[in-house]
Design a protein around this motif. Sequence first.
Motif, PDB file in Angstrom:
ATOM      1  N   ALA A   1       2.888  -1.161  15.264  1.00 28.04           N
ATOM      2  CA  ALA A   1       4.093  -0.402  15.580  1.00 28.04           C
ATOM      3  C   ALA A   1       4.407   0.664  14.548  1.00 28.04           C
ATOM      4  CB  ALA A   1       5.281  -1.348  15.722  1.00 28.04           C
ATOM      5  N   LYS A   2       4.227   0.346  13.253  1.00 29.77           N
ATOM      6  CA  LYS A   2       4.659   1.279  12.221  1.00 29.77           C
ATOM      7  C   LYS A   2       4.015   0.916  10.889  1.00 29.77           C
ATOM      8  CE  LYS A   2       8.914   3.101  10.247  1.00 29.77           C
ATOM      9  NZ  LYS A   2      10.371   3.083  10.260  1.00 29.77           N
ATOM     10  N   PHE A   3       3.813   1.924  10.044  1.00 28.96           N
ATOM     11  CA  PHE A   3       3.395   1.695   8.664  1.00 28.96           C
ATOM     12  C   PHE A   3       4.622   1.801   7.770  1.00 28.96           C
ATOM     13  CE2 PHE A   3      -0.837   2.925  10.217  1.00 28.96           C
ATOM     14  CZ  PHE A   3      -1.585   1.910   9.646  1.00 28.96           C
TER      15      PHE A   3
ATOM     16  N   VAL B   1       7.416  -6.745  -1.664  1.00 34.13           N
ATOM     17  CA  VAL B   1       8.692  -6.245  -1.169  1.00 34.13           C
ATOM     18  C   VAL B   1       8.470  -4.850  -0.571  1.00 34.13           C
ATOM     19  CG1 VAL B   1       9.363  -5.262  -3.401  1.00 34.13           C
ATOM     20  CG2 VAL B   1      11.114  -5.902  -1.768  1.00 34.13           C
ATOM     21  N   LEU B   2       9.197  -4.567   0.517  1.00 36.66           N
ATOM     22  CA  LEU B   2       9.149  -3.222   1.101  1.00 36.66           C
ATOM     23  C   LEU B   2       9.935  -2.276   0.214  1.00 36.66           C
ATOM     24  CD1 LEU B   2       9.742  -4.038   4.871  1.00 36.66           C
ATOM     25  CD2 LEU B   2       7.582  -3.530   3.738  1.00 36.66           C
ATOM     26  N   THR B   3       9.448  -1.031   0.091  1.00 40.27           N
ATOM     27  CA  THR B   3      10.124  -0.070  -0.787  1.00 40.27           C
ATOM     28  C   THR B   3      10.907   0.973  -0.017  1.00 40.27           C
ATOM     29  OG1 THR B   3       8.152   1.303  -0.882  1.00 40.27           O
ATOM     30  CG2 THR B   3       8.434  -0.350  -2.616  1.00 40.27           C
TER      31      THR B   3
ATOM     32  N   VAL C   1       1.846  -1.157   4.434  1.00 38.86           N
ATOM     33  CA  VAL C   1       1.550  -2.305   5.282  1.00 38.86           C
ATOM     34  C   VAL C   1       1.877  -1.902   6.715  1.00 38.86           C
ATOM     35  CG1 VAL C   1       1.934  -4.049   3.503  1.00 38.86           C
ATOM     36  CG2 VAL C   1       3.843  -3.326   4.912  1.00 38.86           C
ATOM     37  N   GLY C   2       1.133  -2.466   7.659  1.00 43.15           N
ATOM     38  CA  GLY C   2       1.376  -2.177   9.066  1.00 43.15           C
ATOM     39  C   GLY C   2       2.215  -3.273   9.695  1.00 43.15           C
TER      40      GLY C   2
END
Length: 103
Positions: A19-21, A30-32, A45-46
Amino acid sequence: IMDALRDTDPAGPTVVYLAKFLAADLVRCVLTGDTLVGDEDVKFVGLCRVFSGTLRPETQLFIMREEEEEEETKEAKVHRALFIERIFVMKGRFMEAVQEAPA
């Protein structure tokens, strides 16, 4: 493939929708966020959904585009591949590493 998709069969052929990177800090898991600042060394990450099969690290998936251009020649229709290095389960903005992601 149709039966495996309908039954969401973990033993069937692997079919994943990417769906999205998202930008991520893989050391801290952790997502930034979507905005990049400065010269950050950012990994992505996908965000995916597994419809059939089981996604495992160190596997290779072939990418199918949603739209195929009619003008493309046979030589231009090269199948691109994506190598799965690690798998995470998303928990808010944090990521938990897992060994596999079944349908």
